[in-house]
Structure formats: structure tokens, C-alpha cells
Design a protein around this motif. Structure first.
Motif: not given
Length: 134
Positions: A68-82, A43-57
Motif C-alpha cells: 500500500v502507498a499512502y500519504m502521510d504528512k505530505d509524503k508518500v509512504k509504502t508498506k506491505t501488510f499480510k 482514534t484510528v488515523k485515516k490516510y489518503d490512499l495513493v495505490w495498492f497492489d497484491y503481491l502474488n508469488s
């Protein structure tokens, strides 16, 4: 009396170390169990991973957030996760699963020691010049 105090301190330190080790092991198992549970959950949707990067500060305490950048319906989306879990698994194509506000990253190892040799011919070669070369 002094010997009893030393024995008590020694036992207290050993008990504390044992307790800390047990908590660490249990916390690691919990993350692995959650990751395996999410990976099996259809039930948890799977997305193709484009890239990911750690945000150090300097202001981050604990683990840094991950972008994280991932493919969602043929578009690249990015989102930050804690909250994230990164699993290195023997797969060819990396992917992610997002559950609530947590991302689970499944990626192949960066280096594979048992790989088939690469064969081919160089068709075109360019020599790049450094910035100081005129």
C-alpha cells in the motif's frame, strides 16, 4: 445394515457441509464487523490512499500480502501488510486506516454504472507509433 451406514454417511456429509457454510458466514461477518468498527473509530488515523497492489508469488499460502502507498504528512509512504480488509464503498476518494499490523482499504468501485456523461473538446491529439514502426 448397509442402508443404515449409507444414511449415516449422508447425514454426516450434510452436517459437515452445513457446519462449513455456517463457519464461512460467521467468518465473513467478523471481517465486516471489524471493518465497520475500525471505520467508526476516530482514534484510528485515516490516510489518503495513493495505490495498492497484491503481491502474488508461489510461496504465499492463503491470501497474498498487499503493498500500500499512502500519504502521510505530505509524503508518500509504502508498506506491505499480510492482514488486510478491502471494502468497496460509495465514496469519491479512497483512503486507508491502519490498526496494529492490519490495513483497512476503503475504495470506490472500479466501475460505476450510473455516471454522468463526459463532455469536452479534444485540444491536442498525438498518434503513438508502435515499436515496429520506423
Amino acid at each position: 445394515m448397509e442402508v443404515k451406514r449409507m444414511l449415516f454417511k449422508k447425514r454426516t456429509v450434510l452436517a459437515s457441509l452445513f457446519l462449513l457454510a455456517a463457519i464461512t458466514v460467521l467468518a465473513g461477518c467478523n471481517v465486516e464487523e471489524r471493518s465497520a468498527e475500525v471505520n467508526k473509530d476516530d482514534t484510528v488515523k485515516k490516510y489518503d490512499l495513493v495505490w495498492f497492489d497484491y503481491l502474488n508469488s508461489d510461496s504465499n499460502e492463503g491470501a497474498p500480502p498487499v503493498k500500500v502507498a499512502y500519504m502521510d504528512k505530505d509524503k508518500v509512504k509504502t508498506k506491505t501488510f499480510k492482514d488486510y480488509t478491502e471494502d468497496v464503498v460509495d465514496i469519491e476518494e479512497p483512503y486507508i486506516k491502519i490498526k496494529n499490523n492490519e490495513v483497512f482499504i476503503y475504495r470506490p468501485p472500479y466501475l460505476k454504472y450510473v455516471q454522468d456523461p463526459v463532455e469536452g473538446k479534444v485540444k491536442e491529439k498525438q498518434v503513438q507509433q508502435g515499436s515496429g514502426h520506423k
